[in-house]
Scaffold this motif. Structure first.
Motif, short mmCIF file in Angstrom:
data_model
loop_
_atom_site.label_atom_id
_atom_site.label_comp_id
_atom_site.label_asym_id
_atom_site.label_seq_id
_atom_site.Cartn_x
_atom_site.Cartn_y
_atom_site.Cartn_z
N MET A 1 -43.93 -56.80 54.53
CA MET A 1 -44.91 -57.30 55.49
C MET A 1 -46.33 -57.29 54.92
O MET A 1 -47.13 -58.18 55.21
CB MET A 1 -44.84 -56.48 56.78
CG MET A 1 -43.58 -56.76 57.59
SD MET A 1 -43.57 -56.00 59.23
CE MET A 1 -43.17 -54.32 58.78
N ALA A 2 -46.65 -56.31 54.08
CA ALA A 2 -47.99 -56.24 53.49
C ALA A 2 -48.21 -57.38 52.50
O ALA A 2 -49.35 -57.80 52.27
CB ALA A 2 -48.19 -54.90 52.79
N ALA A 3 -47.14 -57.89 51.91
CA ALA A 3 -47.27 -59.01 50.97
C ALA A 3 -47.64 -60.30 51.69
O ALA A 3 -48.17 -61.23 51.08
CB ALA A 3 -45.97 -59.20 50.19
N GLN A 4 -47.36 -60.37 53.01
CA GLN A 4 -47.68 -61.57 53.80
C GLN A 4 -48.27 -61.13 55.15
O GLN A 4 -47.63 -61.29 56.19
CB GLN A 4 -46.44 -62.42 54.01
CG GLN A 4 -45.81 -62.92 52.72
CD GLN A 4 -44.62 -63.82 52.97
OE1 GLN A 4 -44.75 -64.94 53.48
NE2 GLN A 4 -43.43 -63.35 52.61
N PRO A 5 -49.47 -60.54 55.13
CA PRO A 5 -50.05 -60.05 56.38
C PRO A 5 -50.24 -61.17 57.39
O PRO A 5 -50.62 -62.29 57.04
CB PRO A 5 -51.39 -59.44 55.93
CG PRO A 5 -51.68 -60.07 54.61
CD PRO A 5 -50.36 -60.36 53.98
#
Length: 236
Positions: A165-169
């Motif tokens: 999820m952090a890779a595609q906030p």
């Protein structure tokens, strides 16, 4: 070239021989005696190389290799008493980088390890960048998470979800999509697995877990990770 090496071998004499020769070469070596311990050790402190016996209790070496190949490109040198061509091909098909049959020369083992380490250094891509979403920091290379400058301990499954999820906030992930990131990390996966991980992550990264402002529920769809800058994007 010195490296951290895990030796997964249930034969104590063979394991001790491999350890002594590899340490003499300058490597740091951790020895484990079964497949489950091998998986746990590799995930706890990822080595530069795994020496993996095929015939081991709890989880055999072939299954260990199959699981690890879904998670990383860790170099794997397989050891086996089986010497048929089919056995060799099966190990290589599952992702082993090299294969040695027993009995083997410890000096050849050291030479094979040296070759694999040299090859992996040449092929290694740059480290994954550190991901930042508001006050949240996810470091894939070090497998570390911090929130508001405070170190956060995550299980492998929690880290896998947070990293995705952090890779595609801001992107909304369905539960099915998030479940796909858990294969190989969670032994027992059910429809509730994602919800449980999210609940535990909120306790670790949210200023107020009862009113989450970072890991948001999108009702009827799934979850997303947001920059909680003004706190306006909250779950109800």
């Amino acid at each position: 070239m010195c490296a951290h090496v895990v030796v997964a071998e249930d034969d104590e004499k063979q394991a001790e021989l491999a350890r002594r020769y590899l340490e003499r070469e300058g490597h740091s070596v951790v020895v484990v005696g079964d497949g489950r311990a091998a998986l746990d050790e590799v995930r706890r402190q990822p080595p530069e190389l795994l020496v993996l016996d095929v015939m081991m209790p709890t989880v055999d070496g072939l299954d260990v290799c199959r699981i690890l190949r879904r998670e990383s490109d860790l170099p794997v040198l397989m050891l086996t008493a089986r010497s048929t061509e089919d056995d060799l091909l099966l190990g290589l098909d599952l992702g082993a980088d090299d294969y040695m049959t027993k009995p083997y020369s410890p000096r050849e083992l050291v030479a094979r390890v040296r070759t694999l380490l040299r090859r992996s250094q040449r092929n290694r891509p740059p480290d994954d960048p550190v991901l930042r979403v508001g006050a949240l920091r996810v470091d894939p290379a070090r497998h570390e998470v911090s929130s508001d400058g405070r170190q956060v301990d995550c299980t492998p499954g929690e880290f896998a979800l947070l990293h995705a999820m952090a890779a595609q906030p801001g992107r909304v992930f369905t539960r099915e999509q998030l479940l796909g990131h858990l294969h190989g990390f969670d032994r027992y996966i059910t429809n509730r697995t994602v919800d449980v991980h999210v609940m535990n992550l909120r306790k670790k990264i949210e200023p107020n877990p009862r009113r989450p402002s970072r890991l948001i529920t999108v009702y009827g769809v799934g979850y997303k990770l947001t920059d909680a800058g003004d706190g306006s994007d909250r779950a109800r």
